[in-house]
Design a protein around this motif. Structure first.
Motif, PDB file in Angstrom:
ATOM      1  N   GLY A 335       0.594  -1.599  -0.173  1.00 15.08           N
ATOM      2  CA  GLY A 335       0.276  -0.028   0.230  1.00 15.08           C
ATOM      3  C   GLY A 335       0.576   1.567   0.154  1.00 15.08           C
ATOM      4  N   ILE A 336       1.232   1.245   1.071  1.00 10.62           N
ATOM      5  CA  ILE A 336       2.566   2.523   1.173  1.00 10.62           C
ATOM      6  C   ILE A 336       3.698   2.221  -0.824  1.00 10.62           C
ATOM      7  N   VAL A 337       3.906   2.426  -0.960  1.00 13.37           N
ATOM      8  CA  VAL A 337       4.416   1.814  -2.524  1.00 13.37           C
ATOM      9  C   VAL A 337       3.320   2.735  -4.049  1.00 13.37           C
ATOM     10  N   LEU A 338       2.061   1.719  -3.539  1.00 13.55           N
ATOM     11  CA  LEU A 338       0.936   2.313  -4.254  1.00 13.55           C
ATOM     12  C   LEU A 338       0.544   3.509  -4.434  1.00 13.55           C
ATOM     13  N   LEU A 339       0.945   3.905  -3.037  1.00  8.64           N
ATOM     14  CA  LEU A 339       0.483   5.328  -2.662  1.00  8.64           C
ATOM     15  C   LEU A 339       1.671   6.021  -3.381  1.00  8.64           C
ATOM     16  N   LEU A 340       2.986   6.247  -3.066  1.00  8.53           N
ATOM     17  CA  LEU A 340       3.695   7.146  -3.864  1.00  8.53           C
ATOM     18  C   LEU A 340       3.228   6.930  -5.198  1.00  8.53           C
ATOM     19  N   ALA A 341       3.810   5.667  -5.965  1.00  9.10           N
ATOM     20  CA  ALA A 341       3.548   5.407  -6.933  1.00  9.10           C
ATOM     21  C   ALA A 341       2.043   6.447  -7.311  1.00  9.10           C
ATOM     22  N   HIS A 342       0.830   6.151  -6.870  1.00  4.40           N
ATOM     23  CA  HIS A 342      -0.725   6.645  -7.407  1.00  4.40           C
ATOM     24  C   HIS A 342      -0.833   8.173  -7.946  1.00  4.40           C
ATOM     25  N   ALA A 343       0.050   8.818  -6.576  1.00  4.65           N
ATOM     26  CA  ALA A 343       0.810  10.297  -7.085  1.00  4.65           C
ATOM     27  C   ALA A 343       1.381  10.824  -7.613  1.00  4.65           C
ATOM     28  N   ALA A 344       2.002  10.203  -8.354  1.00  4.10           N
ATOM     29  CA  ALA A 344       3.361  10.922  -9.535  1.00  4.10           C
ATOM     30  C   ALA A 344       2.618  10.217 -10.381  1.00  4.10           C
ATOM     31  N   MET A 389       0.069   3.335 -14.410  1.00  6.71           N
ATOM     32  CA  MET A 389      -1.242   2.632 -13.485  1.00  6.71           C
ATOM     33  C   MET A 389      -1.839   1.680 -13.780  1.00  6.71           C
ATOM     34  N   ALA A 390      -1.360   0.953 -15.159  1.00  3.50           N
ATOM     35  CA  ALA A 390      -1.690  -0.097 -15.837  1.00  3.50           C
ATOM     36  C   ALA A 390      -1.076  -1.325 -15.295  1.00  3.50           C
ATOM     37  N   GLY A 391      -0.076  -0.833 -14.266  1.00  2.00           N
ATOM     38  CA  GLY A 391       0.908  -1.662 -13.527  1.00  2.00           C
ATOM     39  C   GLY A 391       1.743  -3.322 -14.918  1.00  2.00           C
ATOM     40  N   VAL A 392       2.759  -1.925 -15.888  1.00  5.59           N
ATOM     41  CA  VAL A 392       3.655  -2.481 -17.094  1.00  5.59           C
ATOM     42  C   VAL A 392       4.828  -2.377 -16.446  1.00  5.59           C
ATOM     43  N   PRO A 393       5.495  -3.581 -16.495  1.00  3.83           N
ATOM     44  CA  PRO A 393       6.841  -3.276 -16.123  1.00  3.83           C
ATOM     45  C   PRO A 393       7.525  -2.925 -17.386  1.00  3.83           C
ATOM     46  N   PRO A 394       8.565  -1.108 -17.071  1.00  2.68           N
ATOM     47  CA  PRO A 394       9.460  -1.455 -15.332  1.00  2.68           C
ATOM     48  C   PRO A 394       8.997  -0.156 -14.518  1.00  2.68           C
ATOM     49  N   LEU A 395       8.111  -0.074 -14.402  1.00  3.33           N
ATOM     50  CA  LEU A 395       7.508   1.139 -13.821  1.00  3.33           C
ATOM     51  C   LEU A 395       6.706   0.364 -12.153  1.00  3.33           C
ATOM     52  N   LEU A 396       6.705   1.833 -11.625  1.00  8.14           N
ATOM     53  CA  LEU A 396       6.218   1.824  -9.752  1.00  8.14           C
ATOM     54  C   LEU A 396       5.543   1.212 -10.420  1.00  8.14           C
ATOM     55  N   GLY A 397       3.780   1.369 -11.035  1.00 11.75           N
ATOM     56  CA  GLY A 397       2.705   1.263 -10.539  1.00 11.75           C
ATOM     57  C   GLY A 397       3.058  -0.077 -10.548  1.00 11.75           C
ATOM     58  N   PHE A 398       3.955  -1.471 -11.826  1.00 10.64           N
ATOM     59  CA  PHE A 398       4.202  -2.758 -11.862  1.00 10.64           C
ATOM     60  C   PHE A 398       4.376  -2.673 -10.252  1.00 10.64           C
ATOM     61  N   ILE A 399       5.374  -2.635 -10.059  1.00 11.39           N
ATOM     62  CA  ILE A 399       5.802  -2.859  -8.098  1.00 11.39           C
ATOM     63  C   ILE A 399       4.944  -3.246  -7.347  1.00 11.39           C
ATOM     64  N   SER A 400       3.907  -1.833  -7.441  1.00  5.16           N
ATOM     65  CA  SER A 400       3.136  -1.588  -6.052  1.00  5.16           C
ATOM     66  C   SER A 400       1.893  -2.771  -6.674  1.00  5.16           C
ATOM     67  N   LYS A 401       1.663  -3.059  -7.170  1.00  7.41           N
ATOM     68  CA  LYS A 401       1.007  -4.115  -7.920  1.00  7.41           C
ATOM     69  C   LYS A 401       1.789  -5.604  -7.977  1.00  7.41           C
ATOM     70  N   GLU A 402       2.266  -5.829  -8.095  1.00  7.98           N
ATOM     71  CA  GLU A 402       2.746  -7.106  -7.643  1.00  7.98           C
ATOM     72  C   GLU A 402       3.233  -7.352  -6.684  1.00  7.98           C
ATOM     73  N   LYS A 403       3.512  -6.787  -5.389  1.00 15.54           N
ATOM     74  CA  LYS A 403       3.519  -6.514  -4.089  1.00 15.54           C
ATOM     75  C   LYS A 403       2.119  -6.794  -3.346  1.00 15.54           C
ATOM     76  N   ALA A 404       1.114  -6.153  -3.758  1.00 13.31           N
ATOM     77  CA  ALA A 404      -0.140  -6.210  -3.582  1.00 13.31           C
ATOM     78  C   ALA A 404      -0.790  -7.745  -3.681  1.00 13.31           C
ATOM     79  N   LEU A 405      -0.297  -7.861  -5.105  1.00 14.56           N
ATOM     80  CA  LEU A 405      -0.811  -9.632  -5.730  1.00 14.56           C
ATOM     81  C   LEU A 405      -0.124 -10.436  -4.292  1.00 14.56           C
ATOM     82  N   ASP A 406       1.188 -10.121  -4.179  1.00 12.34           N
ATOM     83  CA  ASP A 406       2.449 -11.665  -3.137  1.00 12.34           C
ATOM     84  C   ASP A 406       1.777 -10.950  -2.185  1.00 12.34           C
ATOM     85  N   GLY A 407       1.877 -10.008  -1.396  1.00 21.10           N
ATOM     86  CA  GLY A 407       0.984  -9.950   0.336  1.00 21.10           C
ATOM     87  C   GLY A 407      -0.493 -10.548   0.220  1.00 21.10           C
TER      88      GLY A 407
END
Length: 832
Positions: A335-344, A389-407
């Motif tokens: 959620g913290i990663v998504l918070l930063l990625a979403h704002a950007a 926003m779509a969660g495409v690598p190698p962007l920060l949005g992808f990292i946040s979405k994959e960490k959410a799925l992994d969590g």
């Protein structure tokens, strides 16, 4: 930190005062507090990230334990980076958005981002909002948090409705303040319940020893309602798309990076303490899942780029609720990663939309054609941000979405975890689809050729002259910086790894978060990411049949009320109820006003008095009490029965004299003497005034009024009776010495007297007694002056007054006085 918050206040008010002089340059001044806050955060970042928060405290009301406590820990530092860091970029972006040629537009259309009438005021209020939002994320006191919370609602109302010439702006601002303001009141109730149950209102102390119990659970539900309204969760999400009528810089700042994350921030703070108790986790996860899906579906149908992003923001806020509300630190780290990625990426996308609308005069993807080479930087920024926003690598949005799925795959061992994971996957497919829709619209893939007459008329003709112009570097540079951050943090996650780790530990002390990595291997989360991407590509490719399916589905669901319709229905219900209540209670009848006031004053505390009622006291102390009570009762009944004013005044005086006799019987002659003096003075004043009024009166109220009056009188009598008994019994339960004992003990050594009552009146309450005497003197002087003035007038006009005419009796049409207030007004004999 207090100085920096005060700086926001001073600068904001100063810009509002000098806004007409500064114009769009006001945004340069507005950047000063944000830059100062960024500098402060950078200076203290080392210690904060190492686990040593910065604290400041200012005691407000010590007796009530009210203080403004500020605390900058790692999670607050992340929020400060969003509020102040993006705030600086928004100020720079606004310089290009409110360029001089844009200010010269004369005609304004509700569907587009036209310049507000007061740019300076807009900049000043934005600074005040930034200070309020910083107060929310920095405060460590629940009551102070509520104050800053409501300030964000008020300032956002002013920002949304800044262009008050637009009806839609006024409606959107009212809707936002209504929903978030009502949620704020519910939030206050919840914070008070939690603070009372925990014995403290400091967040840090509650975190050390979280309270439990039914009272806490009720408070948590109230807190969640407040958070849901602020972060536009279903069913309170209708205000956010409506708020898109605000200028794009405001939308990019409030509705992507800051204000809408206030509810998410509060949930993130409280989830580690209360997620495992009561209804917290089921409620948060259910609301977040519904919001994420509905927001994604509605975003896929939009042709307005700004509305597309607005509904996408609603969906992403639901996603954040699913991550922070679970109460599990591995999921909260995502959620913290998504918070930063979403704002950007979302702030950058809003800026791109503002550039499109500013230059082309439209945000409709059906009217955006292919853009020239000069637009290449804007297109690159839009593609990178939308891909994140779509969660495409190698962007920060992808990292946040994959960490959410992994969590959720590895650590969601609670009830409903699998269902939430399924919702995240499905809604992430929708996110990819509307992100692709944004990019395709940006490249003119939905372009339908020349505009028809109606569409052309709907555009601002002043903007038509700007077709073909390319945006300046100053205009697109802030968005490019955010896109560059998204790309750099995705390729090299070490940029944000330390901040994410420290913020997670700040929320969940003693934990060991996983490092932020772009590539974690061929895991189940990576497989789900591939499923999301390929399914999203298929949805984007089949956009025409998908739109047709959604259109048909919307027709089937048409009977169900939408969020906007629900808001209108609630507002209409409140308005109708208020009108009916007002027509009943505010009908111009003085007896009804008095009855309502008295009943509320008696019935409201009566429930508390009744629960504290234990037993009846001894009815009769001495035989004299019986005689005195009989006199008081007879005189009180007589005052309500007699029809002559002076007789009624004398009856009331008899009640007072009998009370003085009760004081004598109880051994308080000094109080009796005071009572005698007051009753004598009151009776004399009554007689002096009543000499100039009719001797008697008649009751003209309908027959049904008498039982109602008797009922009100009985309720008042019972209420006062219960209050007197409860008040007298409560003194026996006081653990410390009572106030009366303290007065008795202090009378001789401090007041130099044995008469405790006199010592209280003259020494302990000397100023109060002086004020009471002053009131009596003023009343006496006024009454005497009124009597003397009436006597002088009567001596001048007619020395003798006829008082045989009574209200409703003995008067005729021929004897009526047109200047009199009623049929029984007294007239001098000479005016017959």
């Amino acid at each position: 930190m207090f100085v920096l918050l005060a700086l926001h206040l001073v600068v904001g008010v100063s810009i509002i005062a000098a806004g007409r002089v500064l114009g769009r340059r006001a945004f340069l001044v507005a950047a000063i507090p944000a830059v100062a806050m960024c500098g402060y955060a950078i200076v203290h970042a080392g210690g904060v990230l190492d686990g040593t928060p910065v604290t400041e405290s200012y005691t407000w009301i010590s007796g009530l334990d009210l203080a403004i406590d500020l605390r900058l820990d790692a999670f607050a530092l992340a929020m400060v980076a969003l509020v102040s860091g993006i705030g600086v970029l928004i100020c720079v972006y606004s310089l290009g958005y409110f360029a001089e040629h844009h200010d010269e537009r004369a005609d304004h259309d509700d569907d587009h981002d036209d310049p507000p009438p007061a740019i300076g005021r807009l900049a000043g209020v934005m600074v005040l909002f930034a200070g309020s939002m910083l107060g929310v994320v920095l405060t460590d006191h629940l009551i102070a948090l509520f104050i800053f919370w409501e300030l964000t609602s008020v300032t956002s109302f002013l920002l949304i409705g800044n262009d008050d010439r637009q009806p839609r702006a006024r409606v959107a601002a009212n809707q936002a303040i209504f929903i978030t303001g009502a949620g704020g009141l519910v939030l206050l109730a919840g914070l008070i319940l939690i603070g009372q149950a925990g014995g403290t209102f400091r967040l840090s102390e509650l975190a050390a020893n979280p309270p439990t119990g039914g009272l806490v659970n009720a408070g948590l539900v109230c807190v969640l309602i407040g958070a849901f309204t602020k972060s536009a969760q279903a069913p309170f999400s209708s205000w956010l798309p409506m708020a898109m009528v605000a200028p794009t810089p405001i939308s990019a700042y409030l509705h992507s990076a800051t204000m809408v994350k206030a509810g998410v921030y509060l949930v993130a703070r409280l989830a580690p303490l209360f997620a495992l108790d009561g209804a917290w986790r089921p409620l948060v996860l259910t609301v977040g899942a519904v919001t994420m899906v509905i927001g994604g579906l509605r975003s896929m149908r939009q042709h307005d780029l700004k509305l597309l992003l607005a509904y996408g923001t609603v969906s992403q806020l639901g996603f954040m609720m699913l991550l922070f509300g679970a109460g599990e630190y591995h999921i909260a780290e995502a959620g913290i990663v998504l918070l930063l990625a979403h704002a950007a990426f979302k702030a950058a996308l809003f800026m791109v939309v503002g550039i499109i609308d500013h230059t082309l005069g439209t945000r409709d993807i059906r009217h955006i054609g292919r853009l020239g080479p000069g637009w290449r930087p804007v297109l690159i920024v839009g593609v990178i941000s939308a891909a994140s926003m779509a969660g495409v690598p190698p962007l920060l949005g992808f990292i946040s979405k994959e960490k959410a799925l992994d969590g959720y795959l590895e650590h969601a061992d609670f009830t409903g975890g699998t269902a939430v994971l399924t919702v995240i996957v499905v809604a992430s497919v929708f996110t990819f689809a509307y992100s692709a829709r944004f990019v395709l619209g940006l490249f003119g893939m939905y372009h339908e050729g020349p505009l028809d007459d109606a569409a052309a008329d709907s555009l601002d003709h002043g903007a038509a002259a700007h077709h073909g112009h390319t945006p300046t570097v100053l205009f697109w540079a802030p968005a490019a910086l955010l896109a560059a951050f998204t790309l750099a943090a995705g390729i090299a996650p070490v940029i944000v790894d330390h901040l994410v780790e420290a913020a997670t530990i700040a929320l969940y002390p003693g934990t060991e978060p996983k490092p932020v990595e772009l590539w974690s291997g061929f895991t189940a989360a990576f497989a789900l990411s591939l499923v999301i991407i390929w399914t999203g590509i298929a949805l984007a490719a089949a956009r025409a049949p998908v739109e047709e399916f959604q259109r048909r589905a919307s027709k089937i669901l048409a009977p169900l009320p939408s969020g906007e319709e629900g808001f209108v229905a609630v507002l209409a219900g409140i308005t109708g109820t208020a009108r009916r209540v007002t027509a009943t209670l505010q009908n111009g009848s003085l007896p009804i006003y008095v009855a309502v006031i008295v009943l509320v004053a008696i019935l409201a505390p009566l429930t508390g008095f009744a629960t504290a009622f234990e037993s009846l006291p001894e009815w009769v102390g001495t035989p004299v009490h019986v005689v005195i009570v009989v006199i008081i009762t007879a005189a009180a009944l007589g005052a309500s029965i007699v029809r002559h004013r002076i007789a009624a005044a004398l009856m009331l005086g008899a009640v007072g004299y009998a009370m003085a006799g009760l004081y004598v019987a109880q051994g308080a002659p000094d109080l009796a003497l005071t009572q005698f003096s007051i009753e004598t003075l009151s009776t004399v004043l009554f007689v002096l005034v009543l000499r100039f009024l009719p001797r008697s009166w008649s009751i003209r109220a309908p027959a049904i009024a008498n039982p109602l009056r008797l009922a009100v009188s009985a309720i008042v009598g019972v209420g006062i009776f219960i209050f007197a008994i409860v008040a007298s019994e409560s003194r026996d339960d006081v653990p410390q010495p009572s106030m009366s004992e303290e007065m008795v003990d202090a009378a001789l050594p401090e007041g130099k007297g044995h008469n405790v009552v006199n010592i209280i009146l003259v020494d302990f309450r000397g100023w109060d007694t002086m004020g009471e005497i002053s009131v009596l003197v003023v009343a006496a002087v006024g009454a005497v002056s009124l009597a003397r003035m009436g006597r002088r007038r009567s001596d001048r006009d007619a020395p003798v007054f006829e008082e045989e005419v009574e209200v409703g009796e003995g008067s005729s049409a021929g004897e009526s006085d047109p200047d009199a207030a009623g049929a029984g007004a007294v007239r001098p004999r000479g005016e017959r």
